[in-house]
Design a protein around this motif. Structure first.
Motif, PDB file in Angstrom:
ATOM      1  N   ARG A 241       0.855  -1.182   0.000  1.00 26.76           N
ATOM      2  CA  ARG A 241       0.000   0.000   0.000  1.00 26.76           C
ATOM      3  C   ARG A 241       0.898   1.241   0.000  1.00 26.76           C
ATOM      4  NH1 ARG A 241      -5.174   1.811   0.722  1.00 26.76           N
ATOM      5  NH2 ARG A 241      -5.451   3.747   1.881  1.00 26.76           N
ATOM      6  N   ASP A 242       0.674   2.115  -0.981  1.00 30.62           N
ATOM      7  CA  ASP A 242       1.418   3.378  -1.067  1.00 30.62           C
ATOM      8  C   ASP A 242       2.925   3.158  -0.992  1.00 30.62           C
ATOM      9  OD1 ASP A 242      -1.041   4.691  -1.171  1.00 30.62           O
ATOM     10  OD2 ASP A 242      -1.111   4.952   1.012  1.00 30.62           O
ATOM     11  N   LYS A 243       3.442   2.252  -1.807  1.00 29.62           N
ATOM     12  CA  LYS A 243       4.873   1.963  -1.885  1.00 29.62           C
ATOM     13  C   LYS A 243       5.466   1.531  -0.549  1.00 29.62           C
ATOM     14  CE  LYS A 243       5.836   4.717  -5.992  1.00 29.62           C
ATOM     15  NZ  LYS A 243       6.701   5.717  -6.650  1.00 29.62           N
ATOM     16  N   ARG A 244       4.683   0.777   0.174  1.00 28.60           N
ATOM     17  CA  ARG A 244       5.129   0.151   1.424  1.00 28.60           C
ATOM     18  C   ARG A 244       4.704  -1.310   1.399  1.00 28.60           C
ATOM     19  NH1 ARG A 244       1.865   3.386   5.665  1.00 28.60           N
ATOM     20  NH2 ARG A 244       0.352   3.062   3.955  1.00 28.60           N
ATOM     21  N   VAL A 245       5.468  -2.135   2.108  1.00 32.75           N
ATOM     22  CA  VAL A 245       5.152  -3.557   2.193  1.00 32.75           C
ATOM     23  C   VAL A 245       4.925  -3.921   3.653  1.00 32.75           C
ATOM     24  CG1 VAL A 245       7.595  -4.279   2.376  1.00 32.75           C
ATOM     25  CG2 VAL A 245       5.877  -5.878   1.468  1.00 32.75           C
ATOM     26  N   ALA A 246       4.016  -4.846   3.891  1.00 30.61           N
ATOM     27  CA  ALA A 246       3.698  -5.267   5.255  1.00 30.61           C
ATOM     28  C   ALA A 246       4.685  -6.326   5.738  1.00 30.61           C
ATOM     29  CB  ALA A 246       2.277  -5.816   5.321  1.00 30.61           C
ATOM     30  N   LEU A 247       5.138  -6.163   6.982  1.00 32.14           N
ATOM     31  CA  LEU A 247       6.020  -7.125   7.629  1.00 32.14           C
ATOM     32  C   LEU A 247       5.440  -7.504   8.983  1.00 32.14           C
ATOM     33  CD1 LEU A 247       9.497  -5.382   7.099  1.00 32.14           C
ATOM     34  CD2 LEU A 247       8.539  -7.254   5.728  1.00 32.14           C
ATOM     35  N   ARG A 248       5.747  -8.704   9.411  1.00 29.97           N
ATOM     36  CA  ARG A 248       5.414  -9.088  10.777  1.00 29.97           C
ATOM     37  C   ARG A 248       6.652  -9.735  11.401  1.00 29.97           C
ATOM     38  NH1 ARG A 248       1.518 -14.463   9.965  1.00 29.97           N
ATOM     39  NH2 ARG A 248       3.192 -15.882   9.331  1.00 29.97           N
ATOM     40  N   ARG A 249       6.745  -9.623  12.724  1.00 29.03           N
ATOM     41  CA  ARG A 249       7.890 -10.208  13.420  1.00 29.03           C
ATOM     42  C   ARG A 249       7.569 -11.645  13.818  1.00 29.03           C
ATOM     43  NH1 ARG A 249      12.335  -8.044  16.368  1.00 29.03           N
ATOM     44  NH2 ARG A 249      11.470  -5.952  16.528  1.00 29.03           N
ATOM     45  N   ARG A 250       8.538 -12.543  13.609  1.00 27.47           N
ATOM     46  CA  ARG A 250       8.361 -13.922  14.023  1.00 27.47           C
ATOM     47  C   ARG A 250       8.475 -14.063  15.534  1.00 27.47           C
ATOM     48  NH1 ARG A 250       8.278 -17.842  10.236  1.00 27.47           N
ATOM     49  NH2 ARG A 250       9.114 -19.390  11.700  1.00 27.47           N
ATOM     50  N   ALA A 251       8.038 -15.178  16.048  1.00 31.73           N
ATOM     51  CA  ALA A 251       8.057 -15.427  17.490  1.00 31.73           C
ATOM     52  C   ALA A 251       9.476 -15.321  18.032  1.00 31.73           C
ATOM     53  CB  ALA A 251       7.488 -16.807  17.789  1.00 31.73           C
ATOM     54  N   ALA A 252       9.589 -15.050  19.316  1.00 37.63           N
ATOM     55  CA  ALA A 252      10.888 -14.835  19.955  1.00 37.63           C
ATOM     56  C   ALA A 252      11.713 -16.115  20.071  1.00 37.63           C
ATOM     57  CB  ALA A 252      10.693 -14.217  21.329  1.00 37.63           C
ATOM     58  N   LYS A 253      11.082 -17.263  19.884  1.00 37.68           N
ATOM     59  CA  LYS A 253      11.800 -18.528  19.945  1.00 37.68           C
ATOM     60  C   LYS A 253      11.468 -19.366  18.715  1.00 37.68           C
ATOM     61  CE  LYS A 253      12.108 -18.843  24.995  1.00 37.68           C
ATOM     62  NZ  LYS A 253      11.832 -19.691  26.192  1.00 37.68           N
ATOM     63  N   GLY A 254      12.382 -20.266  18.373  1.00 37.47           N
ATOM     64  CA  GLY A 254      12.133 -21.151  17.246  1.00 37.47           C
ATOM     65  C   GLY A 254      12.823 -20.684  15.976  1.00 37.47           C
ATOM     66  N   LEU A 255      12.401 -21.234  14.851  1.00 35.70           N
ATOM     67  CA  LEU A 255      13.003 -20.948  13.556  1.00 35.70           C
ATOM     68  C   LEU A 255      12.930 -19.464  13.222  1.00 35.70           C
ATOM     69  CD1 LEU A 255      14.190 -22.360  10.982  1.00 35.70           C
ATOM     70  CD2 LEU A 255      11.852 -22.401  10.104  1.00 35.70           C
ATOM     71  N   LEU A 256      14.072 -18.868  12.835  1.00 36.34           N
ATOM     72  CA  LEU A 256      14.145 -17.446  12.448  1.00 36.34           C
ATOM     73  C   LEU A 256      13.576 -16.539  13.546  1.00 36.34           C
ATOM     74  CD1 LEU A 256      13.031 -17.760   8.704  1.00 36.34           C
ATOM     75  CD2 LEU A 256      15.356 -17.762   9.614  1.00 36.34           C
ATOM     76  N   ALA A 257      13.871 -16.853  14.771  1.00 38.90           N
ATOM     77  CA  ALA A 257      13.297 -16.141  15.921  1.00 38.90           C
ATOM     78  C   ALA A 257      13.527 -14.638  15.851  1.00 38.90           C
ATOM     79  CB  ALA A 257      13.889 -16.695  17.215  1.00 38.90           C
ATOM     80  N   SER A 258      12.465 -13.886  16.062  1.00 40.16           N
ATOM     81  CA  SER A 258      12.467 -12.413  16.185  1.00 40.16           C
ATOM     82  C   SER A 258      12.799 -11.671  14.903  1.00 40.16           C
ATOM     83  CB  SER A 258      13.422 -11.965  17.298  1.00 40.16           C
ATOM     84  OG  SER A 258      13.008 -12.460  18.545  1.00 40.16           O
ATOM     85  N   LEU A 259      12.961 -12.379  13.789  1.00 43.44           N
ATOM     86  CA  LEU A 259      13.215 -11.686  12.527  1.00 43.44           C
ATOM     87  C   LEU A 259      11.896 -11.229  11.911  1.00 43.44           C
ATOM     88  CD1 LEU A 259      15.903 -14.096  11.072  1.00 43.44           C
ATOM     89  CD2 LEU A 259      16.297 -11.874  12.126  1.00 43.44           C
ATOM     90  N   TRP A 260      12.012 -10.299  10.960  1.00 38.80           N
ATOM     91  CA  TRP A 260      10.825  -9.805  10.257  1.00 38.80           C
ATOM     92  C   TRP A 260      10.626 -10.623   8.986  1.00 38.80           C
ATOM     93  CZ3 TRP A 260       7.620  -6.228  12.398  1.00 38.80           C
ATOM     94  CH2 TRP A 260       8.111  -5.548  13.516  1.00 38.80           C
ATOM     95  N   GLU A 261       9.369 -10.814   8.598  1.00 38.47           N
ATOM     96  CA  GLU A 261       9.066 -11.635   7.432  1.00 38.47           C
ATOM     97  C   GLU A 261       7.849 -11.091   6.700  1.00 38.47           C
ATOM     98  OE1 GLU A 261       7.930 -15.561   8.658  1.00 38.47           O
ATOM     99  OE2 GLU A 261       6.218 -14.867   9.819  1.00 38.47           O
ATOM    100  N   TYR A 262       7.719 -11.494   5.440  1.00 41.19           N
ATOM    101  CA  TYR A 262       6.468 -11.280   4.735  1.00 41.19           C
ATOM    102  C   TYR A 262       5.482 -12.301   5.295  1.00 41.19           C
ATOM    103  CZ  TYR A 262       9.843  -8.980   1.728  1.00 41.19           C
ATOM    104  OH  TYR A 262      10.859  -8.186   1.268  1.00 41.19           O
ATOM    105  N   PRO A 263       4.292 -11.882   5.666  1.00 42.33           N
ATOM    106  CA  PRO A 263       3.347 -12.807   6.296  1.00 42.33           C
ATOM    107  C   PRO A 263       3.175 -14.072   5.464  1.00 42.33           C
ATOM    108  CG  PRO A 263       2.519 -10.561   6.387  1.00 42.33           C
ATOM    109  CD  PRO A 263       3.729 -10.520   5.514  1.00 42.33           C
ATOM    110  N   ASN A 264       3.194 -15.203   6.113  1.00 42.75           N
ATOM    111  CA  ASN A 264       3.059 -16.477   5.408  1.00 42.75           C
ATOM    112  C   ASN A 264       2.438 -17.508   6.323  1.00 42.75           C
ATOM    113  OD1 ASN A 264       5.513 -18.347   6.508  1.00 42.75           O
ATOM    114  ND2 ASN A 264       6.108 -16.190   6.469  1.00 42.75           N
TER     115      ASN A 264
END
Length: 341
Positions: A241-264
């Motif tokens: 939206r308006d030249k921005r992309v949505a990100l969400r942070r992954r859980a604090a534990k587990g695979l790729l912990a605390s990193l940002w991702e494209y929702p999946n």
């Protein structure tokens, strides 16, 4: 006759003439050796060089590493993968500040207490930075020793690693332990290659090699079969939206912990936001140690700025400089870049 008894002299002479010029070798302080060894875990030298230079420019001391915000550290590490390595580096830096008065510990036993440091890394730092005669036994070294000695033990098993470590401990030169360890690693990385393809004609110790003499280089080293990976089919939502992309942070534990991702989500999955438009994107694949993601993206034009709690909108600058998005989503980078303008 044990071929390892005659190993040090020809190996060190070869290393003197053939060692790659690497920045951490040019200035082998404990901090430099430590950072480089952690970066090199499961990562090729060529991939590490630029990361190492950027890391040292941003964090030239242990104190700088200890004091950095975790999000900035993860952004600095973005693309190297295995992000727990970065978190453990920071934990260890804080240990050094709190438990060792800010000075890097100078004994093998003390170095081994640092977060994320095992026997190999402790051996590398001890020998290279402090001249302590202890082996540094990684996968390259295990392969070289297995072929030289004809050892058919499973190198994934602790008893095999310990046997080889003890064998090297008996022959490591007391006056050049760092060069000896680096020479073994260099030989494994550049000549005694894996998958049955060693460059035996270039090997300085081929006359000592049991595997070459017995025509067993394709059989050694022996390594047990890996556990089969679990396959996950995932839908990745590239929400704009308006030249921005949505990100969400992954859980604090587990695979790729605390990193940002494209929702999946595991496929099939409904769009998580109100959409003004949907169109198919491209596919992607990423292999972790025990999991393989097979992904299909959906390009979403959001109907409003509303996002689930904790999600963020990121423009081009924020995506480049603030949010650490792992390489698992690299297949979709071109679609994101095109939409951010």
């Amino acid at each position: 006759m044990n071929p390892l008894d005659q190993l040090p002299i020809p190996l060190l002479e070869w290393y003197r003439d053939n060692a790659r010029v690497l920045p951490w070798r040019s200035d082998p302080t404990p901090y430099h050796v430590w950072i480089s060894e952690i970066m090199l875990q499961q990562t090729r030298v060529a991939a590490v060089l630029d990361y190492y230079r950027r890391f040292m420019a941003a964090l030239p001391t242990v104190a700088d590493l200890a004091g950095l915000e975790e999000d900035k550290l993860l952004k600095l590490w973005q693309g190297l993968g295995y992000y727990n390595r970065a978190r453990n580096l920071q934990k260890a830096a804080r240990q050094i500040q709190e438990d060792f008065g800010g000075r890097f510990p100078d004994t093998y036993e003390a170095i081994l207490t640092l977060a994320g440091v095992g026997e190999y890394t402790a051996g590398a730092i001890s020998s290279i930075a402090f001249g302590i005669p202890v082996p540094a036994v990684d996968g390259n070294v295990l392969r070289v020793v297995a072929r030289l000695t004809g050892d058919g033990g499973d190198i994934a098993r602790p008893e095999t690693k310990n046997r080889m470590r003890q064998a090297l401990l008996a022959v490591i030169p007391r006056d050049m332990p760092g060069d000896f360890n680096q020479a073994l690693m260099e030989l494994g990385a550049t000549v005694c290659l894996p998958n049955g393809a060693p460059l035996c004609g270039q090997c300085p110790v081929r006359a000592l090699c049991t595997a070459l003499r017995e025509e067993r280089t394709g059989e050694l080293p022996v390594k047990g079969a890996k556990k089969a990976r679990r396959i996950e089919e995932r839908t990745v939502f590239l929400i704009f939206r308006d030249k921005r992309v949505a990100l969400r942070r992954r859980a604090a534990k587990g695979l790729l912990a605390s990193l940002w991702e494209y929702p999946n989500e595991l496929a099939p999955a409904p769009c998580p936001v109100e959409a003004a438009g949907l169109e198919p994107g491209c596919g992607g694949r990423h292999i972790f140690t025990h999991i393989e993601w097979r992904m299909q993206s959906v390009v979403v034009t959001a109907a409003s700025d509303a996002l689930p709690q904790g999600w963020v909108w990121a423009d081009r600058d924020a995506l480049a400089g603030e949010y650490a998005v792992p390489n698992a989503f690299q297949s979709f980078a071109h679609l994101v870049e095109a939409r951010l303008g």
